[in-house]
Enzyme design. Sequence first.
Site: not given
Ligand code: MIG
Length: 817
Positions: A467, A470, A546
């Site tokens: 996660d 980017e 999200d």
């Molecule tokens: O800024 O880790 O897309 O699936 O639950 C949020 C917390 C950070 C984004 C991910 C989401 C995840 C969440 N993350």
Amino acid sequence: MDARDLVRSGKLVRSVKAVGTARGLRSLRAAWQRRRSDAVGLPRRGPELARVPGVVTGADPQPGGGVVRFARSSLRVRVTTGGAVFCGWDGAAPEPSYALVRGCPEVDDRAVLEPDTVGGWRVVSERVTVAVSRLGAVEVRTPGGVMLRRDLPPRWWEPAAAVAGSAPEERDGHGPDGERPAGVGARWQQRSEVAADARFFGLGGRSSGPRLRDGRYRLWNTDPGGAFRPGDDPLSLTVPVQLVVADAGTHLVFHDNSWDGSVTLREGEEGEGSGHDRPGGCWTRMEGGPLRYWVIVGTPARVMHSWASLTGTPAVPPAWALGHHHARWGFGNADEVRRVVAGYRERGLPLSALHLDIDHYAGNRVFTVDTERFPDLPGLATELRGEGVRLVSIVDPAVKAEPGDAVYDSGSAADVFVRDALGLEVRGEVWPGESVFPDFTDPRVRKWWGALYAERLAQGFSGVWHDMNEPVSFGAFGGTTLPRSARHTLEGRGGDHREAHNVYGLTMARAGYEGLRELRPEERPFLFSRSGWAGLQRYGGSWSGDVATGWPGLRASLALVLGLGLSGVPYSGPDIGGFTGSPSPELYLRWFQLGAYLPLFRTHSALSAGRREPWEFGPRVLRFAAAALRERQRLHPYFLTLAQLAGRTGAPYVRPVWWRTPKDRALRDCEDAFLLGDALLVAPVLEEGAEQRTVRLPRGRWYDTVTGVAYEGPGRAVLDAPLSRIPVLARAGSVVPVAGADGGVELEVWTPCPGRKGGGGVLVEDRGDGWEKTEVVRFSTRLRAGEVRVEREDGAEVGHPVRVRGHAPRNGSRGRR
Ligand code: MIG
């Protein structure tokens, strides 16, 4: 700008709402560091000069094509054996490239560069002809000579300082023969034309689509910051690859350039027989980097196969990853996890994996566990594993910048973190607080990072979920990533974040995948990643990110999965129920029913969102969700087969309805259904209150898999879609491997149409979660004297129980146009 101005400017991302807090101040500090670094590290935008190639001056034939020389540039054309054609301006070569799996494929030396009759040059090959005009337009034609795409002469804008000495008028017109000026740092643009009837697909994961309508699509991986809705662009995973489908043929174009840029699309218009068609248009703009691209022509299946040969075949997930996953941000503690798993068990609901989000970390720090809330994670993992449930861990790239933090200490000792133009570690603000970022574009750093996954394996995790790659750094002044001037190794070439940004998630995936392979060589890694780029599929899949809870989000999640598949990443799925808030029971159920037919079948939601367990929405929803779960389990052998086929041919599991009939224009515009493999047509309910829906059928006979009623395509059929299920149709003659009652594989055969053509299907039996060799078994089916015959194409015994389904059409069941 003081703190209040910042708030008023509205540019602060959600996580720095609280200006004045430690986090808010650190975000400001990160923003100031960005500014200072950019001021030193980025070239200043001064006056620029435009350049076009000018007139052709000659050509140098080479194996597979050659170089066409122009007054102020040159174009290399190279046909490769897989059928992909490379075009590179200004001396650009296929390598180095983050997209290509094994460098430039072998050259097809049957293709020759030859002069044409109008002063240009052309290369004729088996699958495509490329014609280069006197002024540098490049036409891509079918072997039959029909134009698929016309790229007009490109235009560069270069800093005047870099081309000192030549006057603008000399450079922009038809000047004398000349060497190209130093093209470093040049922006460029290229306009292309396609047929009036062409439709665009791909460009990575886009929330609008799957058909990409008129508009500008940015190429810069971006965390939308909070949940996204259809139309929000860009998202986390962009790929500069477009698939263009027209009556004349299908082609793919991939700009191998990771810089910030955009693609602006405009669909064409047909002159209704007047002959005055307006062609479709595409403008590709890049802020820098080489102007080089690949073109692939053929049927959709052949094009995707060539794409996989070029950028890598998709990793095949372990068998368990094709079951149901349950996740949430904020399970709280081990007991809550046990309660959820018990909830599935007690209700007889199949569950394959449970995902732990950042809240199980100690202080949100990657590669740690909060041992108060999870006192014995390895023990919990073993316990769950005993019930057939695996644990999957989130992995964030940002490392808390704090001496004493084990990861930080080992990383700083090895000098792995991204530095700015002044040589200082880039500090950002992410979940653990002030953070630093590994430079995954350095092979040494990938190795260091991959080894850290040993800790995850020791905690009992079976897979990883990448996660925030980017990458995200919560910044003030609208910046939500690293400074563009941040330095990156780029495999030793050196460069900055402008070039490295879009491959950050890709190279992190590589690090994770290679680490897991080394640490646990006997198992296929399970990895999926929010961000990525061309080639991500070599290491794993992705998911929707999200997506906002709501009916539009449901639609967007299908668009994303289809678009990612056509961009080469076939394994993905949405957060079922949406990431935010609380879906209505109906919306939750419809999302669940769609998700059951997508590769990644996962319920997930945000920290503050409502529950997503199937029993939280009343007994009716539970009953119907349970049916979807059981059907998914029954289709497991089919999903395993599709995963193996994707891993061999690049064909996505989830395909647009035009996949086998791209000339059917109505299908090109159909966005509310999809093909799952060759056999099934899935028509999810995407509208509130609908208990019936129209389904557009491709050519051939299709059976409603519940009623067995047959419909004839092409055309439309209105099907029942009660709350209990979404319509799923099966192609006449197809063979669907399903799980039989005894757990073995059964073949569900859908009665072929009478006549000699019959049908068929494929079975690839999975032999575990390792690297065991699998065999592709092909079946053919025929209807003879009213009886359905199934044969193995290699003549061997069929070897599986066969169940014949579907009967001949009755009156009134014909599809309508
Ligand atoms: O800024 O880790 O897309 O699936 O639950 C949020 C917390 C950070 C984004 C991910 C989401 C995840 C969440 N993350």
